[in-house]
Write an enzyme that holds these catalytic residues in place. Structure first.
Site, mmCIF file in Angstrom:
data_model
loop_
_atom_site.group_PDB
_atom_site.id
_atom_site.type_symbol
_atom_site.label_atom_id
_atom_site.label_comp_id
_atom_site.label_asym_id
_atom_site.label_seq_id
_atom_site.Cartn_x
_atom_site.Cartn_y
_atom_site.Cartn_z
ATOM 1 C CE LYS A 128 39.033 88.970 42.098
ATOM 2 N NZ LYS A 128 39.466 90.273 42.657
ATOM 3 C CB SER A 161 36.632 92.505 41.718
ATOM 4 O OG SER A 161 37.997 92.389 42.090
ATOM 5 C CB SER A 200 38.840 93.627 44.993
ATOM 6 O OG SER A 200 38.301 94.569 44.096
#
Length: 502
Positions: A104, A184, A208
């Site tokens: 990420k 996210s 997330s």
């Protein structure tokens, strides 16, 4: 993976030769797990270069999902060839053995931009790996690239207009590109669901790593707070943030956790000795597909010998509401300002705010984060009193409620649908405050208590055809027992099939 599929995939990849331009066997990729791949890499029946080449091809073919911000083709192939050369020299096979992973983009990887999904940080290139990435690399992982995300991790849809490799805005769902990927850790979810990678590292503040896997059919762990280092990761809240592994199967998640946190390989739990709590608050507001898939999953677990225990947790959601926004919105200002300065990003928090591309995130920063305010019926109020109450009163009370519930009912974990509804349609309104609250309904309480949670698929919605997730939350520090439980539950529920080719 069956022996036939394993052999077919191996043979197909061996036929690729060393050429990075060869076409991968997409059918083989669809069933391969990280654990399968490591076994083959160590046995020498599959090379890291072949595997990296295959996943790079998948990523390029499915660029319309907007899963990546930086696809590091040259770096990944170089690392893969080095891993293969090391094995040919007779070196010990490392735990990840040249396995491709994606990271990420709020987690620092040396030499690759760490944008945190924001154009304001597109020029920031870290000089070192975050400690969690360094652990993966030391174990033999090959970094394929940095994945897209909800901007600055302030959302759960991934509808981010800043970075696009396809024609539509935002990270798209692997099973239906008209839907959001969740967030996210959006790009990780889409990449795993679409078989662009076998494993990933994300972050979780209020859901997330779990929400994207619920929406894209993958498995993940939000570890107990403090289990993983948070250094080198763009923050929201030091009280709530943690890195977390995401992968194709629970065995893969357990493998990544073992690399990062240590410990011996795990065996599945004995489900005939397992007690799971069912709390009504987590079963509110479910759509029809989620309710049906969850009921079916619980039925299968009961048939496998699991004891399901109806449990009340008084004031659970009330306590959670007194913690979530007050903590995240208050801590975000100081934590982000310190991060920007410590890692010499070249910008301060005012410049960061000015450069935010997503209307929902920009609005949150301007109205709440920068002035340290909270929403109120007639405007905003100072966040400090609510923050102090959250830390001194509400959070300890929530943690005690969880401890008492687990102890009094002798529970191994709580079980519930990870998200109350399937992935919504990808559009700006998907990121509305109302949707945000609805989607984090079940993931947020455990986050605020700091306890571990695993997500695994429970099935595909009968009407939507979209993945539905099941979460297991365990006592603080029970990460390894929870992973063993996840292994056993996955054996009962099975993994989801890969998305059908369009």
């Amino acid at each position: 993976m069956s022996v036939f599929r394993l052999l077919s995939f191996t043979a197909a990849l061996l036929c690729l030769g060393a050429s990075a331009q060869a076409q991968p066997d997409a059918a083989g990729i669809a069933t391969l797990t990280a654990s399968d791949a490591v076994q083959q890499l160590c046995a020498g029946t599959l090379s890291s270069e072949q595997l990296v080449t295959a996943y790079l091809a998948q990523a390029k073919e499915k660029a319309d999902l907007n899963a990546f911000i930086t696809l590091d083709e040259a770096g990944a192939l170089k690392a893969a060839r080095a891993a293969d050369a090391g094995r040919r020299r007779g070196g010990a096979c490392k735990p990840l053995a040249g396995l491709p992973v994606v990271i990420k983009d709020n987690i620092q990887v040396q030499g690759l931009p760490a944008t945190a999904g924001s154009p304001a940080l597109k020029g920031f290139v870290p000089r070192a790996d975050a400690p969690v990435v360094a652990k993966l690399r030391a174990a033999g992982a090959v970094i394929l690239g940095k994945t897209n995300m909800h901007e600055l991790a302030f959302g759960v849809t991934g509808y981010n207009p800043a970075f696009q490799t396809g024609p539509e805005v935002g990270v798209r769902n692997a099973y239906d590109a008209t839907r959001v990927a969740g967030g996210s850790s959006s790009g990780n979810g889409a990449a795993l669901g679409a078989r662009m990678a076998p494993a990933a590292l994300g972050t979780d503040t209020g859901g997330s790593v779990r929400i994207p896997c619920a929406f894209n059919g993958c498995a993940s762990l939000r570890p107990t707070m403090g289990r993983y280092s948070q250094q080198g990761i763009a923050p929201i809240s030091h009280t709530r943030d943690t890195a977390g592994p995401m992968a194709q199967s629970m065995a893969d998640v357990a493998l990544l956790d073992r690399v990062i946190a240590g410990g011996a390989p795990l065996k599945p739990a004995d489900l005939k000795r397992v007690r799971l709590g069912v709390v009504p608050a987590f079963y509110a507001n479910l759509d029809a597909d989620t309710r049906a898939a969850t009921d079916a999953a619980l039925g299968k677990l009961r048939a496998a010998g699991v004891m399901l225990v109806d449990v009340e947790m008084p004031k659970l959601m009330e306590l959670n509401g007194a913690i979530g926004f007050p903590v995240a919105l208050y801590e975000a200002h100081g934590d982000m300002a310190a991060y920007l300065a410590k890692y010499r990003t070249g910008i301060d928090i005012a410049q960061l705010t000015a450069g935010i591309a997503s209307p929902d995130v920009k609005g949150t920063f301007e109205a709440f984060v920068i002035p340290r305010k909270l929403p109120a019926p007639n405007g905003t109020v100072d966040a400090k009193p609510a923050y102090d109450n959250a830390m001194r009163v509400a959070r300890p009370a929530l943690q005690k409620l969880y401890r008492d519930t687990f102890a009094q009912h002798r529970l191994d974990a709580l079980v519930f649908p990870t998200v109350p509804r399937v992935a919504p349609v990808a559009a700006p309104e998907a990121s509305s405050p109302e949707n945000f609250g609805a989607l984090i309904q079940n993931t947020d309480p455990g986050s605020n208590a700091g306890i571990p949670g695993v997500q695994l698929p429970s099935g595909l919605g009968a009407t939507s055809g979209l993945p539905v997730g099941l979460e297991l939350d365990g006592p603080s520090g029970s990460d390894r027992q929870l992973l063993a439980l996840g292994l056993a539950v996955e054996n009962v529920l099975g993994r989801l099939p890969a998305p059908k080719a369009k």
